[in-house]
Design a protein around this motif. Structure first.
Motif, PDB file in Angstrom:
ATOM      1  N   GLU A 188       0.817  -1.218  -0.009  1.00  0.00           N
ATOM      2  CA  GLU A 188      -0.137  -0.004  -0.124  1.00  0.00           C
ATOM      3  C   GLU A 188       0.922   1.341  -0.167  1.00  0.00           C
ATOM      4  N   LYS A 194      -5.708   5.088  -8.126  1.00  0.00           N
ATOM      5  CA  LYS A 194      -4.767   4.130  -7.015  1.00  0.00           C
ATOM      6  C   LYS A 194      -5.346   2.660  -7.014  1.00  0.00           C
ATOM      7  N   ALA A 195      -6.748   2.520  -7.125  1.00  0.00           N
ATOM      8  CA  ALA A 195      -7.142   1.151  -7.340  1.00  0.00           C
ATOM      9  C   ALA A 195      -6.670   0.529  -8.520  1.00  0.00           C
ATOM     10  N   THR A 230      -3.104  -0.522  -7.677  1.00  0.00           N
ATOM     11  CA  THR A 230      -3.328  -1.774  -6.768  1.00  0.00           C
ATOM     12  C   THR A 230      -3.895  -3.046  -7.703  1.00  0.00           C
ATOM     13  N   PRO A 265      -4.897  -6.406  -3.383  1.00  0.00           N
ATOM     14  CA  PRO A 265      -6.282  -6.753  -3.315  1.00  0.00           C
ATOM     15  C   PRO A 265      -7.283  -5.867  -3.925  1.00  0.00           C
ATOM     16  N   SER A 266      -7.943  -6.375  -4.697  1.00  0.00           N
ATOM     17  CA  SER A 266      -8.721  -5.344  -5.532  1.00  0.00           C
ATOM     18  C   SER A 266      -9.925  -6.277  -5.973  1.00  0.00           C
ATOM     19  N   ALA A 267     -11.043  -5.310  -6.218  1.00  0.00           N
ATOM     20  CA  ALA A 267     -12.400  -6.055  -6.722  1.00  0.00           C
ATOM     21  C   ALA A 267     -12.778  -5.725  -7.923  1.00  0.00           C
TER      22      ALA A 267
END
Lengths: 129, 338
Positions: free
Chosen positions: A19, A56-57, A60, A66-68
């Motif tokens: 992160e 940022k997502a 990531t 970890p990501s949806a």
């Protein structure tokens, strides 16, 4: 193949720095994207803070954190941009900034290449092909 | 055991469980998306209790100062009372005084009838007895007895017309809020501040500048107030007096058009800012007023090297007219007259 990538991803995210590394990368990356005349028009009317959170997502996700995110999201999220003419040259420009950002932050070349490979795997979804 | 109170009810958390997961498991609807501390859609506010530092990573200092945290990244050690991001409060108040600051700007002072906590620079919704509501920024400081709003007269504006022409001292109103994250956070007294606003965007900046000075800010504080022409400037004498009292304050009244005269800069606000502050990387910026200008300045300052976390923008949106004439009340939160 897909499961394989997912397994490699989690360790890649940690190797890059998790992160804190994403936090450091997001503004650098977003600034590059916004100042690039080839692609800045796609970001003209967006809410900068929400877009930064999305960047940022995105970072990531491509670093395997970890990501949806899913391919379906990618398609839906970019459909309106494809209508405005989003194509391979724009995708390439973003990938270029992604690579440059990670390199600038001292991420070793083999890891940068792995990240770009994961980004590349999203090309068809982003461009709605 | 860690537990969380939400809307009056306690929820126990499993070992290592996040506030988000604990609440979702018990059927509480909390907006969320990435669950990785990135998208910030699960933002909540702690009303009581300790928030672990990890749950505030990536948030602006102004949000941290108000107890905001990311529910997906929050594994509290003990008890935490939380509320959704939109929690608000209301308090009754009375108009204390009305005073013209210029032809088009009215200073409205209000006496709250109860505790009303806020930070200098935040805004409130002002509700008239019949429910008419508009938002205005606070120009006062929290330690002062009266709240101060700067209201610009809007042609055909319901609230501004009422305040200018009909309302008088003693009139009861209701305040809701405060809201907004344009306020000074102490901690880096030497960091240069860039305050810029147009029209009544001066109101919050006036409060913020005085707050920063009162809290011992030592770094330069640049205050740019932009107006179309000289009639749009106000509080000029007060700010010049403040500037002579505090050498770190640089007050720059600017007009888009008009003749050159002493102490008033002529030109586009963004160009003047760039000229006066060519290298603002590492600074903190607070921007208020006309939305086009505020949003374009935000982008320019970000590209000039300011971190998004250091840019606080409060764009004054126009109130939306009611769907049909005669329904009277708009529920819009903002008003160009703020």
């Amino acid at each position: 193949m897909k499961g394989n990538v997912a397994e490699n991803q989690s360790s890649l995210y940690e190797q890059i720095g998790g992160e804190p590394a994403m936090s450091a990368a997001v503004e650098l990356f977003y600034r590059k994207v916004l100042s690039d005349e080839r692609i800045s028009r796609f970001f003209e009317d967006v809410d900068m803070e929400r877009q930064a959170a999305k960047q940022k997502a995105f970072l990531t996700m491509v670093c395997g954190g970890p990501s949806a995110y899913s391919g379906k999201d990618m398609r839906k999220g970019h459909a309106h941009l494809v209508k405005q003419g989003l194509n391979d040259t724009h995708f390439n420009a973003v990938a270029e900034h992604l690579g440059a950002t990670l390199t600038e932050l001292g991420v070793p070349t083999p890891l940068v290449e792995q990240v770009l490979k994961i980004a590349e795997s999203a090309r068809a979804d982003v461009l709605n092909r | 055991m860690a537990r969380v109170k939400h809307e009056g009810q306690w929820y126990g958390l499993d070992e290592g469980e996040s506030v988000l997961d604990g609440l979702l498991r018990r059927g509480v609807a909390v907006p969320h998306s990435c669950r990785a501390g990135a998208c910030q859609s699960c933002l909540m506010r702690a009303e009581r209790g300790e928030v672990p530092a990890k749950a505030q990573v990536g948030l602006k200092e102004t949000l941290k100062a108000r107890g905001y945290f990311l529910a997906c990244a929050c594994q509290p050690d003990s008890e935490l009372e939380v509320a959704g991001a939109g929690a608000d409060l209301r308090v009754s108040a009375r108009i204390a005084s009305l005073e013209r600051l210029s032809d088009s700007v009215l200073r409205v002072r209000l006496r709250p009838e109860g505790r009303f906590e806020y930070r200098a620079g935040q805004y409130v919704s002002l509700l008239r007895a019949d429910g008419l509501a508009r938002s205005y920024s606070l120009a006062s400081q929290p330690h002062e007895d009266l709240l101060e709003l700067h209201v610009r007269r809007i042609s055909g504006g319901l609230m501004s017309g009422w305040l200018f022409d009909e309302a008088g001292p003693g009139e009861p109103v209701v305040l809701q809020g405060p809201a907004g994250d344009c306020f000074y956070v102490p901690g880096r007294p030497e960091q240069p501040l860039l305050l810029a606003g147009t029209g009544t965007g001066l109101a919050p900046l006036y409060g913020i500048a005085r707050d920063a000075l009162a809290q011992g800010h030592t770094g330069p504080i640049w205050l740019f107030h932009g107006a179309v022409d000289a009639s749009g400037l106000y509080l000029v004498d007060e700010l010049r007096a403040l500037q002579s009292q505090y050498p770190q304050l640089q007050y720059r009244p600017c007009v888009l058009k008009g003749q050159e005269r002493v102490g008033v800069w002529v030109g586009a606000l963004d160009a003047l800012i760039k000229e006066a502050c060519p290298r603002p990387a590492g600074w903190r910026a607070l921007l208020c007023g006309n939305p086009d200008l505020v949003l374009s300045l935000r982008k320019k300052l970000f590209l000039a090297g300011l971190s998004l976390k250091e840019i606080h923008a409060d764009a004054f949106l126009p109130s939306t007219p009611p769907p049909q004439a005669g329904t009277g009340v708009t529920t819009s939160a903002s008003d160009t007259s703020r």
